[in-house]
Design an enzyme around this catalytic site. Structure first.
Site, PDB file in Angstrom:
ATOM      1  N   CYS A 142       0.831  -1.253  -0.111  1.00  0.00           N
ATOM      2  CA  CYS A 142       0.023   0.121  -0.101  1.00  0.00           C
ATOM      3  C   CYS A 142       0.935   1.309   0.037  1.00  0.00           C
ATOM      4  O   CYS A 142       0.448   2.321  -0.343  1.00  0.00           O
ATOM      5  CB  CYS A 142      -0.886  -0.080   1.344  1.00  0.00           C
ATOM      6  SG  CYS A 142      -2.197  -1.306   0.993  1.00  0.00           S
ATOM      7  N   HIS A 289      -3.852   6.949   1.326  1.00  0.00           N
ATOM      8  CA  HIS A 289      -4.134   5.566   0.736  1.00  0.00           C
ATOM      9  C   HIS A 289      -5.605   5.074   1.085  1.00  0.00           C
ATOM     10  O   HIS A 289      -5.681   5.260   2.289  1.00  0.00           O
ATOM     11  CB  HIS A 289      -2.797   4.594   1.301  1.00  0.00           C
ATOM     12  CG  HIS A 289      -3.455   3.182   0.991  1.00  0.00           C
ATOM     13  ND1 HIS A 289      -3.692   2.745  -0.205  1.00  0.00           N
ATOM     14  CD2 HIS A 289      -3.520   2.120   1.919  1.00  0.00           C
ATOM     15  CE1 HIS A 289      -4.024   1.409   0.012  1.00  0.00           C
ATOM     16  NE2 HIS A 289      -3.995   1.051   1.268  1.00  0.00           N
ATOM     17  N   ASN A 319     -10.072  -1.166  -1.842  1.00  0.00           N
ATOM     18  CA  ASN A 319      -8.392  -0.703  -1.438  1.00  0.00           C
ATOM     19  C   ASN A 319      -7.730  -1.493  -2.836  1.00  0.00           C
ATOM     20  O   ASN A 319      -7.847  -2.618  -2.985  1.00  0.00           O
ATOM     21  CB  ASN A 319      -8.155  -1.415  -0.209  1.00  0.00           C
ATOM     22  CG  ASN A 319      -6.605  -1.217   0.183  1.00  0.00           C
ATOM     23  OD1 ASN A 319      -5.878  -0.675  -0.869  1.00  0.00           O
ATOM     24  ND2 ASN A 319      -6.270  -1.662   1.210  1.00  0.00           N
TER      25      ASN A 319
HETATM   26  N1  ACO Z   1     -18.835  -9.550   6.406  1.00  0.00           N
HETATM   27  C1  ACO Z   1     -19.312  -9.789   7.656  1.00  0.00           C
HETATM   28  N2  ACO Z   1     -18.899 -10.260   8.818  1.00  0.00           N
HETATM   29  C2  ACO Z   1     -17.404 -10.110   8.655  1.00  0.00           C
HETATM   30  C3  ACO Z   1     -16.692  -9.806   7.600  1.00  0.00           C
HETATM   31  C4  ACO Z   1     -17.539  -9.503   6.397  1.00  0.00           C
HETATM   32  N3  ACO Z   1     -16.983  -9.398   5.185  1.00  0.00           N
HETATM   33  N4  ACO Z   1     -15.405 -10.012   7.747  1.00  0.00           N
HETATM   34  C5  ACO Z   1     -15.445 -10.248   9.232  1.00  0.00           C
HETATM   35  N5  ACO Z   1     -16.599 -10.561   9.762  1.00  0.00           N
HETATM   36  C6  ACO Z   1     -17.005 -10.532  10.960  1.00  0.00           C
HETATM   37  C7  ACO Z   1     -15.902 -11.348  11.832  1.00  0.00           C
HETATM   38  O1  ACO Z   1     -15.810 -12.813  11.425  1.00  0.00           O
HETATM   39  C8  ACO Z   1     -16.204 -10.903  13.233  1.00  0.00           C
HETATM   40  O2  ACO Z   1     -17.167 -11.864  13.696  1.00  0.00           O
HETATM   41  P1  ACO Z   1     -17.079 -12.242  15.303  1.00  0.00           P
HETATM   42  O3  ACO Z   1     -17.211 -10.944  15.959  1.00  0.00           O
HETATM   43  O4  ACO Z   1     -18.348 -13.238  15.262  1.00  0.00           O
HETATM   44  O5  ACO Z   1     -15.921 -12.987  15.347  1.00  0.00           O
HETATM   45  C9  ACO Z   1     -16.778  -9.602  13.159  1.00  0.00           C
HETATM   46  O6  ACO Z   1     -17.006  -9.327  11.666  1.00  0.00           O
HETATM   47  C10 ACO Z   1     -15.655  -8.370  13.497  1.00  0.00           C
HETATM   48  O7  ACO Z   1     -14.577  -8.797  12.707  1.00  0.00           O
HETATM   49  P2  ACO Z   1     -13.124  -7.768  12.883  1.00  0.00           P
HETATM   50  O8  ACO Z   1     -12.099  -8.237  12.007  1.00  0.00           O
HETATM   51  O9  ACO Z   1     -12.710  -7.530  14.488  1.00  0.00           O
HETATM   52  O10 ACO Z   1     -13.871  -6.260  12.259  1.00  0.00           O
HETATM   53  P3  ACO Z   1     -13.255  -5.108  12.323  1.00  0.00           P
HETATM   54  O11 ACO Z   1     -14.038  -4.021  12.939  1.00  0.00           O
HETATM   55  O12 ACO Z   1     -11.799  -4.951  12.669  1.00  0.00           O
HETATM   56  O13 ACO Z   1     -13.085  -4.589  10.674  1.00  0.00           O
HETATM   57  C11 ACO Z   1     -11.478  -4.564   8.858  1.00  0.00           C
HETATM   58  C12 ACO Z   1     -12.284  -5.332  10.048  1.00  0.00           C
HETATM   59  C13 ACO Z   1     -12.417  -3.764   7.994  1.00  0.00           C
HETATM   60  C14 ACO Z   1     -10.891  -5.309   8.190  1.00  0.00           C
HETATM   61  C15 ACO Z   1     -10.572  -3.435   9.795  1.00  0.00           C
HETATM   62  O14 ACO Z   1     -10.015  -4.353  10.699  1.00  0.00           O
HETATM   63  C16 ACO Z   1      -9.450  -2.796   8.994  1.00  0.00           C
HETATM   64  O15 ACO Z   1      -9.905  -1.978   8.261  1.00  0.00           O
HETATM   65  N6  ACO Z   1      -8.370  -2.868   9.142  1.00  0.00           N
HETATM   66  C17 ACO Z   1      -7.139  -2.240   8.367  1.00  0.00           C
HETATM   67  C18 ACO Z   1      -7.436  -2.537   7.000  1.00  0.00           C
HETATM   68  C19 ACO Z   1      -5.862  -1.728   6.522  1.00  0.00           C
HETATM   69  O16 ACO Z   1      -5.751  -0.573   6.611  1.00  0.00           O
HETATM   70  N7  ACO Z   1      -5.149  -2.349   5.658  1.00  0.00           N
HETATM   71  C20 ACO Z   1      -3.740  -1.794   5.347  1.00  0.00           C
HETATM   72  C21 ACO Z   1      -3.712  -1.788   4.030  1.00  0.00           C
HETATM   73  S1  ACO Z   1      -3.870  -3.226   3.339  1.00  0.00           S
HETATM   74  C22 ACO Z   1      -2.362  -3.550   2.579  1.00  0.00           C
HETATM   75  O17 ACO Z   1      -1.431  -3.166   2.678  1.00  0.00           O
HETATM   76  C23 ACO Z   1      -2.168  -4.808   1.620  1.00  0.00           C
END
Ligand code: ACO
Length: 362
Positions: A142, A289, A319
């Site tokens: 990223c 980003h 993304n």
């Molecule tokens: N649809 C429905 N439910 C989902 C999904 C989905 N697509 N994905 C996960 N869930 C569920 C999980 O299983 C979990 O369920 P549980 O509570 O029963 O266990 C619940 O939703 C919460 O999951 P979390 O992973 O804790 O959700 P969070 O609020 O952290 O959001 C996210 C996830 C959007 C990925 C977030 O953590 C995020 O944006 N992280 C940073 C991403 C980023 O900046 N990446 C860097 C760049 S990428 C790169 O460099 C390649």
């Protein structure tokens, strides 16, 4: 008289450092043209919910994403990452009014190259049908575009090259786990490409003012795709891993990445502003980003930026990793949001971890 050749090696290094210091540099670099390309095929959140257990509400609330583009049936070419990059590059070259044969260096940023090797930069050289210029592939995920901007900037500042073609391009859809098992990652990413043509400028007041790059490898596996690699080869992976834990799909520790992202975004923006003696009020346009709208909104609030000072388009494209900043910058430019003399700040965070910023005076 002291001449360069009479200096000791250490002194030569200091001399070079002194000469490449902003005060003494011979040239600056500026973005002369921008272009972007995304596949036509739109995949909405509702469409994803037919393929895995997810829904529009979850994706929108957590990420801001409503839809993304996925390459369909390899319609973008046999080497889609390079091909999409070339489509973006042709637009950037035309806008820069620079002939493709005047490009001195290709810098290609991607985490999803067409081949394990060679990198996609050489394919761009071939597809563009240009001279045998160097092609440098960089793998900073990223942060790839901002890292690439820094590389291009250094080559231009030292006088080695005049025109650099910088591309960020990704084919995520070719490598995502589109089952419920992969939903925490797969709903986030989209395909696309962005390109910038950088050229030499003799006006030190304008162009790329500074770039700031960082890495912290101790968190490498928190956002990673382990294999296939020389260390994680396919037969070994299949033999050693149960079906539900296949390391040739991306893994992300989402909340850990999120917490690090907001910290590092803030730090590297501050670093860029302070290096140029600018304040947050001086930012005319901030392009983060496009990782997650919630991250961008957090940063916007922290720096007290108005909606007019920030440009986001993750809602439409998801993304797109190394392509996200050039796609957003191109779109902002096309919408007349970038004007001569504006301070444009770019910042990125991603796998590695790596993070980076660039401060540009347009
Ligand atoms: N649809 C429905 N439910 C989902 C999904 C989905 N697509 N994905 C996960 N869930 C569920 C999980 O299983 C979990 O369920 P549980 O509570 O029963 O266990 C619940 O939703 C919460 O999951 P979390 O992973 O804790 O959700 P969070 O609020 O952290 O959001 C996210 C996830 C959007 C990925 C977030 O953590 C995020 O944006 N992280 C940073 C991403 C980023 O900046 N990446 C860097 C760049 S990428 C790169 O460099 C390649």
């Amino acid at each position: 008289m002291i001449t360069y050749s009479s200096l000791l090696n250490d002194d030569k290094l200091s001399y070079i450092r002194m000469m490449t210091n902003t005060k003494f540099m011979l040239y600056t670099s500026k973005i002369a043209g921008l272009g972007s390309y995304v596949p036509e095929n739109i995949v909405t959140n509702d469409e994803l919910s037919k393929r895995m257990d997810t829904n529009d509400k979850w994706i929108t609330e957590r990420t801001g994403i409503k839809e993304r583009r996925h390459i369909k049936d390899r319609a973008e070419g046999e080497t889609p990452v390079a091909s999409m990059g070339v489509k973006a590059a042709k637009i950037a070259l035309e806008r820069a009014q620079i002939d493709k044969n005047d490009i001195d260096l290709i810098v290609f940023a991607t985490l999803s190259p067409d081949y394990y090797f060679p990198g996609s930069g050489v394919i761009v050289q071939d597809l563009l049908d240009i001279k045998t210029v160097p092609a440098l592939d960089i793998r900073n995920q990223c942060s790839g575009f901002v890292y690439g901007l820094s590389v291009a900037d250094q080559f231009i500042k030292t006088g080695m090259y005049k025109n650099v073609l910088l591309i960020g391009s990704e084919n995520h859809s070719g490598g995502l786990d589109m089952t419920t098992r992969g939903r925490g990652v797969s709903v986030l990413f989209g395909d696309g490409a962005g390109a910038a043509v950088l050229t030499r400028s003799k006006d030190p007041q304008k162009g790329i003012l500074s770039t700031h790059l960082h890495s912290q490898g101790k968190h490498a596996l928190e956002l990673s795709l382990k294999g296939p690699s020389t260390n994680h080869w396919v037969p070994e992976i299949i033999a050693e891993n149960p079906q539900e834990d296949i390391p040739y799909y991306p893994y992300m520790n989402g909340q850990f990445v999120f917490k690090n992202a907001i910290r590092r975004f803030s730090e590297v923006i501050e670093e860029g502003l302070s290096a140029n003696k600018l304040s947050k009020e001086d930012i005319d346009l901030f392009i983060p980003h496009q990782a997650n709208l919630r991250i961008a909104e957090y940063i916007q609030k922290k720096f007290a930026l108005s909606d007019d000072q920030v440009y986001n388009n993750i809602q439409k494209y998801g993304n797109t990793t190394a392509a996200s900043i050039p796609i957003a910058l191109t779109e902002a430019w096309e919408r007349d949001k970038v004007h001569e003399g504006d301070h444009v700040v770019l910042a990125a965070f991603g796998s590695g971890f790596t993070w980076a910023s660039a401060v540009i005076r347009w």
